[in-house]
Scaffold this motif. Structure first.
Motif, PDB file in Angstrom:
ATOM      1  N   MET A 132     -30.001  17.184  27.020  1.00  0.00           N
ATOM      2  CA  MET A 132     -28.839  16.502  26.461  1.00  0.00           C
ATOM      3  C   MET A 132     -27.859  17.498  25.852  1.00  0.00           C
ATOM      4  N   ALA A 133     -28.367  18.507  25.164  1.00  0.00           N
ATOM      5  CA  ALA A 133     -27.483  19.527  24.586  1.00  0.00           C
ATOM      6  C   ALA A 133     -26.697  20.232  25.695  1.00  0.00           C
ATOM      7  N   ALA A 134     -27.374  20.579  26.778  1.00  0.00           N
ATOM      8  CA  ALA A 134     -26.696  21.246  27.901  1.00  0.00           C
ATOM      9  C   ALA A 134     -25.667  20.310  28.535  1.00  0.00           C
ATOM     10  N   TRP A 135     -26.048  19.044  28.748  1.00  0.00           N
ATOM     11  CA  TRP A 135     -25.129  18.075  29.344  1.00  0.00           C
ATOM     12  C   TRP A 135     -23.886  17.908  28.475  1.00  0.00           C
ATOM     13  N   GLU A 136     -24.101  17.762  27.151  1.00  0.00           N
ATOM     14  CA  GLU A 136     -22.967  17.542  26.247  1.00  0.00           C
ATOM     15  C   GLU A 136     -22.062  18.764  26.161  1.00  0.00           C
ATOM     16  N   PHE A 137     -22.631  19.961  26.207  1.00  0.00           N
ATOM     17  CA  PHE A 137     -21.775  21.155  26.214  1.00  0.00           C
ATOM     18  C   PHE A 137     -20.868  21.153  27.435  1.00  0.00           C
ATOM     19  N   ALA A 138     -21.368  20.722  28.565  1.00  0.00           N
ATOM     20  CA  ALA A 138     -20.573  20.713  29.792  1.00  0.00           C
ATOM     21  C   ALA A 138     -19.627  19.508  29.863  1.00  0.00           C
ATOM     22  N   ALA A 139     -20.076  18.341  29.410  1.00  0.00           N
ATOM     23  CA  ALA A 139     -19.282  17.112  29.522  1.00  0.00           C
ATOM     24  C   ALA A 139     -18.266  16.968  28.399  1.00  0.00           C
ATOM     25  N   GLY A 140     -18.489  17.656  27.303  1.00  0.00           N
ATOM     26  CA  GLY A 140     -17.609  17.564  26.140  1.00  0.00           C
ATOM     27  C   GLY A 140     -18.430  17.325  24.894  1.00  0.00           C
ATOM     28  N   ARG A 141     -18.654  18.374  24.136  1.00  0.00           N
ATOM     29  CA  ARG A 141     -19.509  18.272  22.954  1.00  0.00           C
ATOM     30  C   ARG A 141     -18.754  17.636  21.795  1.00  0.00           C
ATOM     31  N   TYR A 142     -19.514  17.233  20.777  1.00  0.00           N
ATOM     32  CA  TYR A 142     -18.914  16.709  19.551  1.00  0.00           C
ATOM     33  C   TYR A 142     -18.227  17.873  18.859  1.00  0.00           C
ATOM     34  N   ARG A 143     -16.974  17.709  18.540  1.00  0.00           N
ATOM     35  CA  ARG A 143     -16.147  18.806  18.024  1.00  0.00           C
ATOM     36  C   ARG A 143     -16.309  19.006  16.514  1.00  0.00           C
ATOM     37  N   HIS A 144     -17.424  19.556  16.121  1.00  0.00           N
ATOM     38  CA  HIS A 144     -17.646  19.934  14.723  1.00  0.00           C
ATOM     39  C   HIS A 144     -18.484  21.204  14.741  1.00  0.00           C
ATOM     40  N   TRP A 145     -18.118  22.172  13.933  1.00  0.00           N
ATOM     41  CA  TRP A 145     -18.802  23.469  13.977  1.00  0.00           C
ATOM     42  C   TRP A 145     -20.298  23.338  13.709  1.00  0.00           C
ATOM     43  N   ALA A 146     -20.695  22.451  12.782  1.00  0.00           N
ATOM     44  CA  ALA A 146     -22.121  22.316  12.465  1.00  0.00           C
ATOM     45  C   ALA A 146     -22.877  21.664  13.627  1.00  0.00           C
ATOM     46  N   ALA A 147     -22.240  20.730  14.317  1.00  0.00           N
ATOM     47  CA  ALA A 147     -22.875  20.114  15.487  1.00  0.00           C
ATOM     48  C   ALA A 147     -23.098  21.172  16.562  1.00  0.00           C
ATOM     49  N   THR A 148     -22.127  22.044  16.738  1.00  0.00           N
ATOM     50  CA  THR A 148     -22.256  23.124  17.717  1.00  0.00           C
ATOM     51  C   THR A 148     -23.396  24.059  17.314  1.00  0.00           C
ATOM     52  N   LEU A 149     -23.452  24.448  16.044  1.00  0.00           N
ATOM     53  CA  LEU A 149     -24.525  25.331  15.580  1.00  0.00           C
ATOM     54  C   LEU A 149     -25.896  24.684  15.708  1.00  0.00           C
ATOM     55  N   PHE A 150     -25.952  23.366  15.592  1.00  0.00           N
ATOM     56  CA  PHE A 150     -27.224  22.658  15.721  1.00  0.00           C
ATOM     57  C   PHE A 150     -27.652  22.545  17.182  1.00  0.00           C
TER      58      PHE A 150
END
Length: 156
Positions: free
Chosen positions: A70-88
């Motif tokens: 899911m993390a890989a899919w969301e990075f490609a499809a459009g992740r949640y735009r918050h720095w902490a979400a990205t770091l998590f």
């Protein structure tokens, strides 16, 4: 026709998840035999319903491997735009490359031809088919993801 709310309720029940994880004060992250309790930060409360719908729509399970996918899919499809979400989520995607490389790469590729639900209007009374059409705007989905019968059932 199954609505998003019905699919989420079935998913949460099948996976032993609290009925509305967006409203809890804390949440438990299970990493193998270890359980870690985290605060339910505002960015997570804002993202978790869409994230869980992504699980349902893509068929990636609520397992450690499923979270990596899911993390890989969301990075490609459009992740949640918050720095902490990205770091998590970034470590999850990187762990996927190490521990489940084929599944993680396939999930990333699927995300490249998809659009995430982050940033879109969320009406949980809409049928799952409407959400499927929304995430598939950049490409066709795999056949197993088109069934309303797969609300992210618990998998080993």
């Amino acid at each position: 026709m199954t609505t998003a709310a019905e699919a989420l309720a079935a998913c949460y029940a099948a996976n032993g998840i609290e009925a509305n994880p967006a409203r809890t004060a804390t949440w438990i992250c299970n990493i193998g035999p270890v359980s870690v309790e985290f605060p339910n930060w505002k960015w997570r409360r804002d993202a978790v319903t869409r994230h869980d719908l992504h699980h349902i729509l893509t068929g990636y399970p609520c397992t450690m491997t499923g979270e990596m996918q899911m993390a890989a899919w969301e990075f490609a499809a459009g992740r949640y735009r918050h720095w902490a979400a990205t770091l998590f989520c970034l470590p999850l995607a990187l762990m996927g490359v190490i521990f489940a490389p084929r599944r993680t790469v396939l999930a990333f590729r699927a995300g490249l031809v998809s659009t995430s639900l982050y940033g879109s209007e969320l009406d949980l009374n809409k049928p799952l088919t409407a959400f499927r059409a929304e995430i598939a705007t950049r490409g066709a989905r795999r056949p197993h993801q088109l069934s309303d019968e797969n609300p992210m059932n618990k998998r080993a």
